[in-house]
Design a protein around this motif. Structure first.
Motif, PDB file in Angstrom:
ATOM      1  N   GLU A 160       0.830  -1.203   0.000  1.00  0.00           N
ATOM      2  CA  GLU A 160       0.000   0.000   0.000  1.00  0.00           C
ATOM      3  C   GLU A 160       0.864   1.252   0.000  1.00  0.00           C
ATOM      4  O   GLU A 160       0.573   2.224  -0.718  1.00  0.00           O
ATOM      5  N   ALA A 161       1.946   1.238   0.808  1.00  0.00           N
ATOM      6  CA  ALA A 161       2.838   2.398   0.855  1.00  0.00           C
ATOM      7  C   ALA A 161       3.479   2.654  -0.511  1.00  0.00           C
ATOM      8  O   ALA A 161       3.572   3.801  -0.972  1.00  0.00           O
ATOM      9  N   GLU A 162       3.912   1.599  -1.163  1.00  0.00           N
ATOM     10  CA  GLU A 162       4.520   1.752  -2.488  1.00  0.00           C
ATOM     11  C   GLU A 162       3.505   2.309  -3.481  1.00  0.00           C
ATOM     12  O   GLU A 162       3.830   3.177  -4.305  1.00  0.00           O
ATOM     13  N   ALA A 163       2.238   1.828  -3.399  1.00  0.00           N
ATOM     14  CA  ALA A 163       1.198   2.317  -4.305  1.00  0.00           C
ATOM     15  C   ALA A 163       0.929   3.801  -4.071  1.00  0.00           C
ATOM     16  O   ALA A 163       0.724   4.568  -5.029  1.00  0.00           O
ATOM     17  N   LEU A 164       0.924   4.235  -2.817  1.00  0.00           N
ATOM     18  CA  LEU A 164       0.692   5.649  -2.507  1.00  0.00           C
ATOM     19  C   LEU A 164       1.816   6.532  -3.035  1.00  0.00           C
ATOM     20  O   LEU A 164       1.578   7.613  -3.577  1.00  0.00           O
ATOM     21  N   PHE A 165       3.043   6.079  -2.873  1.00  0.00           N
ATOM     22  CA  PHE A 165       4.170   6.862  -3.386  1.00  0.00           C
ATOM     23  C   PHE A 165       4.098   6.999  -4.903  1.00  0.00           C
ATOM     24  O   PHE A 165       4.383   8.056  -5.469  1.00  0.00           O
ATOM     25  N   LEU A 166       3.692   5.932  -5.579  1.00  0.00           N
ATOM     26  CA  LEU A 166       3.539   6.010  -7.029  1.00  0.00           C
ATOM     27  C   LEU A 166       2.420   6.981  -7.407  1.00  0.00           C
ATOM     28  O   LEU A 166       2.511   7.697  -8.410  1.00  0.00           O
ATOM     29  N   LYS A 167       1.336   7.015  -6.590  1.00  0.00           N
ATOM     30  CA  LYS A 167       0.203   7.879  -6.881  1.00  0.00           C
ATOM     31  C   LYS A 167       0.571   9.355  -6.755  1.00  0.00           C
ATOM     32  O   LYS A 167       0.110  10.195  -7.535  1.00  0.00           O
ATOM     33  N   ILE A 168       1.380   9.705  -5.760  1.00  0.00           N
ATOM     34  CA  ILE A 168       1.705  11.127  -5.540  1.00  0.00           C
ATOM     35  C   ILE A 168       2.991  11.545  -6.253  1.00  0.00           C
ATOM     36  O   ILE A 168       3.375  12.716  -6.184  1.00  0.00           O
ATOM     37  N   LYS A 169       3.641  10.608  -6.934  1.00  0.00           N
ATOM     38  CA  LYS A 169       4.911  10.920  -7.591  1.00  0.00           C
ATOM     39  C   LYS A 169       4.820  12.115  -8.543  1.00  0.00           C
ATOM     40  O   LYS A 169       5.704  12.975  -8.558  1.00  0.00           O
ATOM     41  N   PRO A 170       3.712  12.267  -9.347  1.00  0.00           N
ATOM     42  CA  PRO A 170       3.647  13.426 -10.261  1.00  0.00           C
ATOM     43  C   PRO A 170       3.327  14.745  -9.543  1.00  0.00           C
ATOM     44  O   PRO A 170       3.385  15.810 -10.160  1.00  0.00           O
ATOM     45  N   LEU A 171       2.955  14.695  -8.272  1.00  0.00           N
ATOM     46  CA  LEU A 171       2.536  15.892  -7.553  1.00  0.00           C
ATOM     47  C   LEU A 171       3.710  16.576  -6.885  1.00  0.00           C
ATOM     48  O   LEU A 171       4.837  16.080  -6.887  1.00  0.00           O
ATOM     49  N   ASN A 172       3.410  17.737  -6.273  1.00  0.00           N
ATOM     50  CA  ASN A 172       4.495  18.584  -5.774  1.00  0.00           C
ATOM     51  C   ASN A 172       4.762  18.429  -4.288  1.00  0.00           C
ATOM     52  O   ASN A 172       5.646  19.104  -3.747  1.00  0.00           O
ATOM     53  N   HIS A 173       3.962  17.583  -3.599  1.00  0.00           N
ATOM     54  CA  HIS A 173       4.121  17.482  -2.156  1.00  0.00           C
ATOM     55  C   HIS A 173       4.461  16.056  -1.756  1.00  0.00           C
ATOM     56  O   HIS A 173       4.242  15.097  -2.501  1.00  0.00           O
ATOM     57  N   SER A 174       4.979  15.942  -0.541  1.00  0.00           N
ATOM     58  CA  SER A 174       5.356  14.637  -0.023  1.00  0.00           C
ATOM     59  C   SER A 174       4.141  13.888   0.490  1.00  0.00           C
ATOM     60  O   SER A 174       3.063  14.462   0.701  1.00  0.00           O
TER      61      SER A 174
END
Length: 413
Positions: free
Chosen positions: A75-89
């Motif tokens: 789940e953590a890996e999926a979340l990081f992939l989801k926010i990767k194009p965005l500007n925040h952590s």
């Protein structure tokens, strides 16, 4: 330095003491690996581990010691992939959710929520905070809401549900707005109770409606005369006082909760020629006095309230029969009075005071709707079937005579 390779070799060799050991050797991320093991099984396990690490490094993965379960890691890996194009952590979004999201405290069925809400609104009505018409509208719309979404939790209601509900039956923009307003208030109540975390109505816009209101619908003097002539013959004149007060004094005509339903005989003084509309009677909770014109005096003398009460048994049924016969709309009697009054006495200010409206409303909807001559005819309509006691009353209300020079109509006249 050797380049990284994913190939690891397992070879047996003999120590000086003659005992056979097993060696795993190779390169991992530019680092040479040489490990000796006493048994072949241990060497095989290490060789497999090293090959997995090499494959992870080659694909961009990193071996990490963690307390997360495999599912949590995924789940953590999926979340990081989801926010990767965005500007925040990821921390930014988690902190925002913790600050703004409130977990629903109770899972309550929609029908239960509506039952409690209606009980609260009934208490508000008992305290005089909301009117009968409002409590009826709330009851009807809440019933439709429960019927439209049976067996659901109040927290399950979505904007898409509400769009369908507000627009059902090809609703006009005004009807859509009215439904939206009532349901929005209910859902705000649900938020206060923490049955829902946000109000889905917020995503549904309220339509802006351009109001195009012209002159109010009225009766002519001849139509008013025909109506009152018929009223005298209808059920022996039992509705004469009701129609006389609504037509010649502009009393709001709703017999359930309108002014006419709350008016009492003691509010009408034929000696002083004044009808007192007290705040508890008035629709707008404001006191006003209405001058009893000579023809209304004649009607109330010919059909006294002690013998001909304003509201009688079967009133709704009898009034509907007359309304259908003469095609009377809800407020046409009151509109007729206001239009005739401002035409006869030429004072918006006095008409506004007696009607319980603003001068702006009088100007917009009632000014110059009737001529002064027609108004004279209107205020001369007298009962015909019963003897009219002689009564002398002023034909001009005290507040309108003499005409003040500051009165807009008097200057125009």
């Amino acid at each position: 330095m050797k380049t990284q390779t994913a190939l690891f070799v397992l070879k047996p060799f003999k120590n000086r003491n003659g005992v056979t050991s097993y060696r795993v050797s190779g390169w991992l991320h530019g680092e040479r690996i040489r490990k000796n093991f006493k048994t072949r099984q241990e060497a095989v396990v290490e060789k497999s581990t090293l090959e997995i690490k090499a494959a992870q490094i080659a694909s961009g993965l990193r071996p990490t010691a963690t307390i997360l379960s495999p599912e949590q890691q995924s789940e953590a890996e999926a979340l990081f992939l989801k926010i990767k194009p965005l500007n925040h952590s990821l921390s930014f979004y988690v902190d925002y959710a913790l600050k703004n999201y409130r977990e629903v405290e109770h899972k309550i069925p929609l029908t239960n929520a509506v039952f409690e809400y209606r009980a609260q609104r009934a208490q508000d009505h008992a305290k005089g905070l909301i009117s009968v018409s409002q409590i009826k509208a709330i009851k009807n719309h809440m019933t439709h809401l429960c019927n439209s979404f049976p067996n659901v939790l109040v927290s399950d209601i979505t904007p898409d549900h509400l769009r369908t509900f507000f627009g059902r039956g090809n609703a006009t923009l005004k009807t859509h707005n009215n439904r939206r307003g009532i349901v929005s208030t209910f859902l705000k109540f649900a938020m206060d109770k923490e049955w829902i975390s946000k109000n889905p109505v917020a995503k549904i816009p309220q339509y802006r409606i351009a109001h195009k209101r012209g002159s109010a619908a009225t009766l002519s003097a001849n139509q008013a005369a025909e109506l009152m002539e018929y009223v005298e013959t209808f059920h022996e004149g039992r509705l004469a006082s009701y129609f006389a007060l609504c037509l010649f004094a502009g009393i709001r005509p709703d017999i359930d909760q309108g002014e006419i339903a709350k008016l009492r005989p003691e509010h009408i003084n034929l000696d002083t020629k004044v009808i007192r509309i007290e705040p508890e009677v008035s629709k707008v909770n404001m006191k006003r006095n209405i001058t009893i014109q000579p023809n209304l005096d004649a009607w109330l003398s010919a059909y006294p309230l002690k013998k001909y009460p304003v509201v009688i048994t079967n009133m709704k049924y009898l009034r509907i029969r007359i309304s259908k016969k003469f095609n009377l709309t809800h407020d046409v009697l009151r509109h007729t009075f206001i239009s005739m009054h401002v035409a006869k006495f030429r004072s918006m200010g006095d008409t506004a005071l007696q009607a319980g409206n603003s001068e702006e409303i009088i100007r917009k909807h009632y000014l110059d709707v009737k001529s002064q001559s027609e108004a004279e005819v209107f205020f001369s309509i007298m009962p015909k079937l019963r003897a009219v006691p002689k009564a002398v009353a002023p034909t001009t209300p005290a507040s309108a005579a003499p005409l003040a020079s500051s009165d807009p109509i008097s200057r125009a006249a």
